[in-house]
Write a protein that holds these residues in place. Structure first.
Motif, PDB file in Angstrom:
ATOM      1  N   SER A   1      -6.026  -1.247   7.516  1.00  0.00           N
ATOM      2  CA  SER A   1      -7.257  -1.019   8.261  1.00  0.00           C
ATOM      3  C   SER A   1      -7.914   0.262   7.748  1.00  0.00           C
ATOM      4  O   SER A   1      -7.406   0.912   6.843  1.00  0.00           O
ATOM      5  CB  SER A   1      -6.961  -0.910   9.760  1.00  0.00           C
ATOM      6  OG  SER A   1      -6.134   0.207  10.007  1.00  0.00           O
ATOM      7  N   ASP A   2      -9.041   0.621   8.342  1.00  0.00           N
ATOM      8  CA  ASP A   2      -9.697   1.878   7.997  1.00  0.00           C
ATOM      9  C   ASP A   2      -8.940   3.039   8.627  1.00  0.00           C
ATOM     10  O   ASP A   2      -8.227   2.880   9.613  1.00  0.00           O
ATOM     11  CB  ASP A   2     -11.142   1.882   8.500  1.00  0.00           C
ATOM     12  CG  ASP A   2     -12.013   0.885   7.747  1.00  0.00           C
ATOM     13  OD1 ASP A   2     -11.646   0.530   6.610  1.00  0.00           O
ATOM     14  OD2 ASP A   2     -13.045   0.469   8.298  1.00  0.00           O
ATOM     15  N   ASN A   3      -9.132   4.216   8.069  1.00  0.00           N
ATOM     16  CA  ASN A   3      -8.564   5.459   8.604  1.00  0.00           C
ATOM     17  C   ASN A   3      -7.040   5.446   8.660  1.00  0.00           C
ATOM     18  O   ASN A   3      -6.450   5.825   9.660  1.00  0.00           O
ATOM     19  CB  ASN A   3      -9.140   5.778   9.982  1.00  0.00           C
ATOM     20  CG  ASN A   3     -10.631   5.966   9.939  1.00  0.00           C
ATOM     21  OD1 ASN A   3     -11.150   6.523   8.976  1.00  0.00           O
ATOM     22  ND2 ASN A   3     -11.317   5.499  10.955  1.00  0.00           N
TER      23      ASN A   3
ATOM     24  N   SER B   1      -0.093   2.820  10.786  1.00  0.00           N
ATOM     25  CA  SER B   1      -0.478   1.480  11.212  1.00  0.00           C
ATOM     26  C   SER B   1       0.438   0.465  10.549  1.00  0.00           C
ATOM     27  O   SER B   1       0.991   0.718   9.482  1.00  0.00           O
ATOM     28  CB  SER B   1      -1.930   1.198  10.823  1.00  0.00           C
ATOM     29  OG  SER B   1      -2.296  -0.104  11.202  1.00  0.00           O
TER      30      SER B   1
ATOM     31  N   THR C   1       0.828  -1.199   0.000  1.00  0.00           N
ATOM     32  CA  THR C   1       0.000   0.000   0.000  1.00  0.00           C
ATOM     33  C   THR C   1       0.866   1.254   0.000  1.00  0.00           C
ATOM     34  O   THR C   1       0.591   2.217  -0.727  1.00  0.00           O
ATOM     35  CB  THR C   1      -0.942   0.004   1.222  1.00  0.00           C
ATOM     36  OG1 THR C   1      -1.749  -1.157   1.175  1.00  0.00           O
ATOM     37  CG2 THR C   1      -1.803   1.234   1.250  1.00  0.00           C
TER      38      THR C   1
ATOM     39  N   GLY D   1     -11.775  -3.434  -0.881  1.00  0.00           N
ATOM     40  CA  GLY D   1     -10.385  -3.262  -0.483  1.00  0.00           C
ATOM     41  C   GLY D   1      -9.386  -3.416  -1.605  1.00  0.00           C
ATOM     42  O   GLY D   1      -8.193  -3.550  -1.351  1.00  0.00           O
TER      43      GLY D   1
ATOM     44  N   PHE E   1      -7.781   2.280  -3.492  1.00  0.00           N
ATOM     45  CA  PHE E   1      -7.944   3.320  -2.487  1.00  0.00           C
ATOM     46  C   PHE E   1      -7.842   4.697  -3.127  1.00  0.00           C
ATOM     47  O   PHE E   1      -7.365   4.854  -4.241  1.00  0.00           O
ATOM     48  CB  PHE E   1      -6.914   3.173  -1.364  1.00  0.00           C
ATOM     49  CG  PHE E   1      -5.489   3.274  -1.812  1.00  0.00           C
ATOM     50  CD1 PHE E   1      -4.852   4.505  -1.942  1.00  0.00           C
ATOM     51  CD2 PHE E   1      -4.763   2.137  -2.092  1.00  0.00           C
ATOM     52  CE1 PHE E   1      -3.541   4.592  -2.348  1.00  0.00           C
ATOM     53  CE2 PHE E   1      -3.443   2.215  -2.500  1.00  0.00           C
ATOM     54  CZ  PHE E   1      -2.834   3.447  -2.623  1.00  0.00           C
TER      55      PHE E   1
ATOM     56  N   ASP F   1      -8.613   6.105   1.755  1.00  0.00           N
ATOM     57  CA  ASP F   1      -9.963   5.549   1.814  1.00  0.00           C
ATOM     58  C   ASP F   1     -10.040   4.382   0.846  1.00  0.00           C
ATOM     59  O   ASP F   1      -9.857   4.560  -0.358  1.00  0.00           O
ATOM     60  CB  ASP F   1     -11.003   6.598   1.416  1.00  0.00           C
ATOM     61  CG  ASP F   1     -11.281   7.587   2.518  1.00  0.00           C
ATOM     62  OD1 ASP F   1     -11.116   7.208   3.690  1.00  0.00           O
ATOM     63  OD2 ASP F   1     -11.649   8.733   2.204  1.00  0.00           O
ATOM     64  N   TYR F   2     -10.295   3.192   1.377  1.00  0.00           N
ATOM     65  CA  TYR F   2     -10.425   1.997   0.541  1.00  0.00           C
ATOM     66  C   TYR F   2     -11.852   1.878   0.018  1.00  0.00           C
ATOM     67  O   TYR F   2     -12.800   2.301   0.673  1.00  0.00           O
ATOM     68  CB  TYR F   2     -10.087   0.733   1.343  1.00  0.00           C
ATOM     69  CG  TYR F   2      -8.615   0.555   1.581  1.00  0.00           C
ATOM     70  CD1 TYR F   2      -7.806  -0.029   0.620  1.00  0.00           C
ATOM     71  CD2 TYR F   2      -8.032   0.975   2.766  1.00  0.00           C
ATOM     72  CE1 TYR F   2      -6.453  -0.193   0.834  1.00  0.00           C
ATOM     73  CE2 TYR F   2      -6.683   0.817   2.992  1.00  0.00           C
ATOM     74  CZ  TYR F   2      -5.900   0.227   2.015  1.00  0.00           C
ATOM     75  OH  TYR F   2      -4.574   0.070   2.227  1.00  0.00           O
ATOM     76  N   ASN F   3     -11.987   1.241  -1.146  1.00  0.00           N
ATOM     77  CA  ASN F   3     -13.330   0.920  -1.624  1.00  0.00           C
ATOM     78  C   ASN F   3     -13.870  -0.264  -0.831  1.00  0.00           C
ATOM     79  O   ASN F   3     -13.193  -0.810   0.031  1.00  0.00           O
ATOM     80  CB  ASN F   3     -13.335   0.667  -3.139  1.00  0.00           C
ATOM     81  CG  ASN F   3     -12.499  -0.527  -3.534  1.00  0.00           C
ATOM     82  OD1 ASN F   3     -11.831  -1.136  -2.710  1.00  0.00           O
ATOM     83  ND2 ASN F   3     -12.537  -0.856  -4.805  1.00  0.00           N
ATOM     84  N   THR F   4     -15.089  -0.672  -1.104  1.00  0.00           N
ATOM     85  CA  THR F   4     -15.749  -1.681  -0.272  1.00  0.00           C
ATOM     86  C   THR F   4     -15.053  -3.032  -0.278  1.00  0.00           C
ATOM     87  O   THR F   4     -15.043  -3.723   0.734  1.00  0.00           O
ATOM     88  CB  THR F   4     -17.209  -1.880  -0.719  1.00  0.00           C
ATOM     89  OG1 THR F   4     -17.235  -2.188  -2.111  1.00  0.00           O
ATOM     90  CG2 THR F   4     -18.025  -0.633  -0.440  1.00  0.00           C
TER      91      THR F   4
ATOM     92  N   ARG G   1      -4.993  10.869   3.788  1.00  0.00           N
ATOM     93  CA  ARG G   1      -5.843   9.805   4.325  1.00  0.00           C
ATOM     94  C   ARG G   1      -6.136   8.827   3.204  1.00  0.00           C
ATOM     95  O   ARG G   1      -6.439   9.230   2.084  1.00  0.00           O
ATOM     96  CB  ARG G   1      -7.140  10.392   4.865  1.00  0.00           C
ATOM     97  CG  ARG G   1      -8.069   9.368   5.465  1.00  0.00           C
ATOM     98  CD  ARG G   1      -9.211  10.029   6.178  1.00  0.00           C
ATOM     99  NE  ARG G   1      -9.915  10.945   5.299  1.00  0.00           N
ATOM    100  CZ  ARG G   1     -11.201  10.839   4.979  1.00  0.00           C
ATOM    101  NH1 ARG G   1     -11.927   9.875   5.490  1.00  0.00           N
ATOM    102  NH2 ARG G   1     -11.767  11.709   4.168  1.00  0.00           N
TER     103      ARG G   1
END
Length: 148
Positions: free
Chosen positions: A108-110, A104, A85, A128, A131, A123-126, A121
């Motif tokens: 994960s989220d956020n 992190s 990532t 994953g 982003f 933001d992943y799609n549903t 920031r």
């Protein structure tokens, strides 16, 4: 807030793993030595008791080692995912991955990325699979940077 550098994510190793392997090998050598000494001197029962105690300790450490290896494998997989990532984010921001830090060690989220250009920031799609990077401004950032 703690941020981890790309170098930390790619080179972070668990040193306790090596200590446990060393302890396991030492217990195995002691167990074999005591058991062989017992077989040579069958009249001396204390070596039999000591070899049984060492054998039980050996099994206990072996069980802990197996549990730790499973945890390490999971952590390595997560670290590989977050490293990928960071590489993709660096490609998108047109910087080297070593100049980025992330908040992190697992996906994960956020997630926040710290760059020389600012904070972003993720933001992943549903599902994953992709982003979006969104530039954000942190109010009163108290940053702790964990390096290699």
């Amino acid at each position: 807030m703690t941020f981890y550098t790309y170098g930390y994510l790619t080179t972070h190793h668990n040193t306790w793993q090596y200590a446990r392997i060393g302890l396991l090998i030492a217990l195995l050598v002691v167990f074999i030595g005591l058991f062989v000494h017992y077989l040579r001197n069958r009249w001396n029962v204390k070596y039999k008791d000591l070899s049984i105690i060492t054998g039980v300790l050996l099994l206990l450490v072996l069980g802990l080692q197996i549990n730790s290896l499973v945890s390490l494998q999971s952590a390595t997989k997560q670290s590989g995912e977050i490293s990928a990532t960071v590489q993709q984010a660096a490609k998108h921001l047109k910087v080297s991955p070593s100049s980025l830090s992330i908040n992190s060690t697992s996906v994960s989220d956020n997630l926040l990325i710290k760059s020389s250009q600012g904070y972003y920031r993720l933001d992943y799609n549903t599902d994953g699979s992709a982003f979006i990077l969104e530039k954000v401004t942190l109010e009163n950032p108290k940053i702790k940077l964990v390096k290699e």
